[in-house]
Design a protein around this motif. Structure first.
Motif, PDB file in Angstrom:
ATOM      1  N   GLY A   1       0.821  -1.213   0.000  1.00  0.00           N
ATOM      2  CA  GLY A   1       0.000   0.000   0.000  1.00  0.00           C
ATOM      3  C   GLY A   1       0.851   1.257   0.000  1.00  0.00           C
ATOM      4  O   GLY A   1       0.548   2.233  -0.696  1.00  0.00           O
ATOM      5  N   LEU A   2       1.940   1.237   0.757  1.00  0.00           N
ATOM      6  CA  LEU A   2       2.848   2.383   0.792  1.00  0.00           C
ATOM      7  C   LEU A   2       3.472   2.635  -0.573  1.00  0.00           C
ATOM      8  O   LEU A   2       3.603   3.786  -1.011  1.00  0.00           O
ATOM      9  N   PHE A   3       3.883   1.542  -1.228  1.00  0.00           N
ATOM     10  CA  PHE A   3       4.502   1.663  -2.549  1.00  0.00           C
ATOM     11  C   PHE A   3       3.535   2.268  -3.560  1.00  0.00           C
ATOM     12  O   PHE A   3       3.893   3.171  -4.320  1.00  0.00           O
ATOM     13  N   ILE A   4       2.299   1.803  -3.567  1.00  0.00           N
ATOM     14  CA  ILE A   4       1.315   2.263  -4.550  1.00  0.00           C
ATOM     15  C   ILE A   4       0.935   3.726  -4.330  1.00  0.00           C
ATOM     16  O   ILE A   4       0.885   4.522  -5.271  1.00  0.00           O
ATOM     17  N   THR A   5       0.687   4.085  -3.068  1.00  0.00           N
ATOM     18  CA  THR A   5       0.187   5.430  -2.789  1.00  0.00           C
ATOM     19  C   THR A   5       1.251   6.515  -2.894  1.00  0.00           C
ATOM     20  O   THR A   5       0.911   7.705  -2.989  1.00  0.00           O
ATOM     21  N   GLN A   6       2.540   6.161  -2.888  1.00  0.00           N
ATOM     22  CA  GLN A   6       3.591   7.181  -2.900  1.00  0.00           C
ATOM     23  C   GLN A   6       3.536   8.066  -4.137  1.00  0.00           C
ATOM     24  O   GLN A   6       4.005   9.216  -4.111  1.00  0.00           O
ATOM     25  N   PHE A   7       2.952   7.581  -5.210  1.00  0.00           N
ATOM     26  CA  PHE A   7       2.930   8.331  -6.454  1.00  0.00           C
ATOM     27  C   PHE A   7       1.767   9.316  -6.558  1.00  0.00           C
ATOM     28  O   PHE A   7       1.838  10.283  -7.313  1.00  0.00           O
ATOM     29  N   THR A   8       0.689   9.072  -5.806  1.00  0.00           N
ATOM     30  CA  THR A   8      -0.502   9.914  -5.955  1.00  0.00           C
ATOM     31  C   THR A   8      -1.029  10.484  -4.634  1.00  0.00           C
ATOM     32  O   THR A   8      -1.470  11.634  -4.583  1.00  0.00           O
ATOM     33  N   PHE A   9      -0.986   9.697  -3.579  1.00  0.00           N
ATOM     34  CA  PHE A   9      -1.518  10.111  -2.277  1.00  0.00           C
ATOM     35  C   PHE A   9      -0.551   9.623  -1.207  1.00  0.00           C
ATOM     36  O   PHE A   9      -0.804   8.623  -0.546  1.00  0.00           O
ATOM     37  N   PRO A  10       0.591  10.304  -1.043  1.00  0.00           N
ATOM     38  CA  PRO A  10       1.666   9.827  -0.172  1.00  0.00           C
ATOM     39  C   PRO A  10       1.233   9.485   1.248  1.00  0.00           C
ATOM     40  O   PRO A  10       0.535  10.249   1.903  1.00  0.00           O
TER      41      PRO A  10
END
Length: 244
Positions: free
Chosen positions: A137-146
């Motif tokens: 989840g951290l990896f995915i969200t870092q690009f759009t919703f850190p």
């Protein structure tokens, strides 16, 4: 490599703070200061930390008269003398090369603010699964919703001051709010590193219950903004002591 100010927040961590300070004393990169900011502990956390003055010559132990996660981090950042900042929780564990590898990545990727994934080495399979899903989840969200894990966040005094530090009115996801605000001006990414994270939170709350809590919190943040009115109560140091 540039020096770094390491801010460690504590509250009743006499059984764990020595492990982290020992890890720091063995780092291959030794250009750093350590600022332990204690939230008026009831135990011997301050005394245990102060005993590391010889192992960590550039060590400051500051005891506050009030308690608060964000307050502690902001207090430590204000005391810091180096531009690069690292915020840590007292129950974190680091490998000897952690600072060296982290600073190399920060400089190579030109990152002002960055997160670190949670490591699950030597933990039960259920914890490995839980940490793995959380890291995904951290990896995915870092690009759009850190989002980030407040137990280990890199920043800088420039970033910290310009965004106004950690929001002391937020009791849950204050770390995610911090990197989200920073990410609006500076590129935020996760380093290709992990840190050891005490599983007592998962042991007490349960892996899936804790995961559901953070999922619910971040969904709510995404649609309705940050929680400043204790919409989801989360107390600092609410975990029972579990010696490991």
């Amino acid at each position: 490599m540039k020096p770094i100010s390491i801010v460690v927040i504590t509250l009743n961590e006499e059984k764990r703070i020595s492990r982290l300070l020992e890890d720091l004393s063995q780092q291959t990169h030794q250009q750093f200061e350590v600022i332990v900011v204690d939230s008026n502990s009831d135990d011997n956390t301050v005394e245990v930390a102060q005993a590391y003055q010889n192992a960590l010559p550039d060590l400051t132990v500051h005891k506050m008269d009030r308690r608060g996660v964000s307050l502690g981090r902001n207090t430590g950042a204000n005391l810091a003398k180096h531009e690069r900042l690292l915020f840590l929780d007292a129950d974190v564990r680091l490998t000897p090369a952690f600072l060296t590898l982290a600073i190399e990545q920060l400089e190579r990727k030109q990152l002002e603010v960055a997160g670190v994934y949670m490591g699950a080495k030597d933990l039960p399979l259920v914890h490995k699964l839980g940490y793995g899903l959380f890291n995904l989840g951290l990896f995915i969200t870092q690009f759009t919703f850190p989002t980030a894990v407040g137990a280990c966040i890199f920043s800088s005094k420039n970033v910290h001051q310009r965004i106004g530090g950690f929001d002391e009115q937020i009791t849950l996801c204050e770390d995610c709010d911090y990197v989200k605000r920073a990410g609006k001006t500076w590129r935020f990414r996760f380093l290709n590193l992990t840190f050891g994270f005490d599983p007592r939170r998962l042991d007490q709350d349960g892996t899936f219950k804790m995961g559901a809590t953070y999922l619910k919190a971040n969904v709510r943040r995404f649609f309705f903004g940050e929680m400043r009115n204790n919409e989801m109560e989360y107390k600092f140091d609410h975990y029972r002591d579990q010696q490991r």
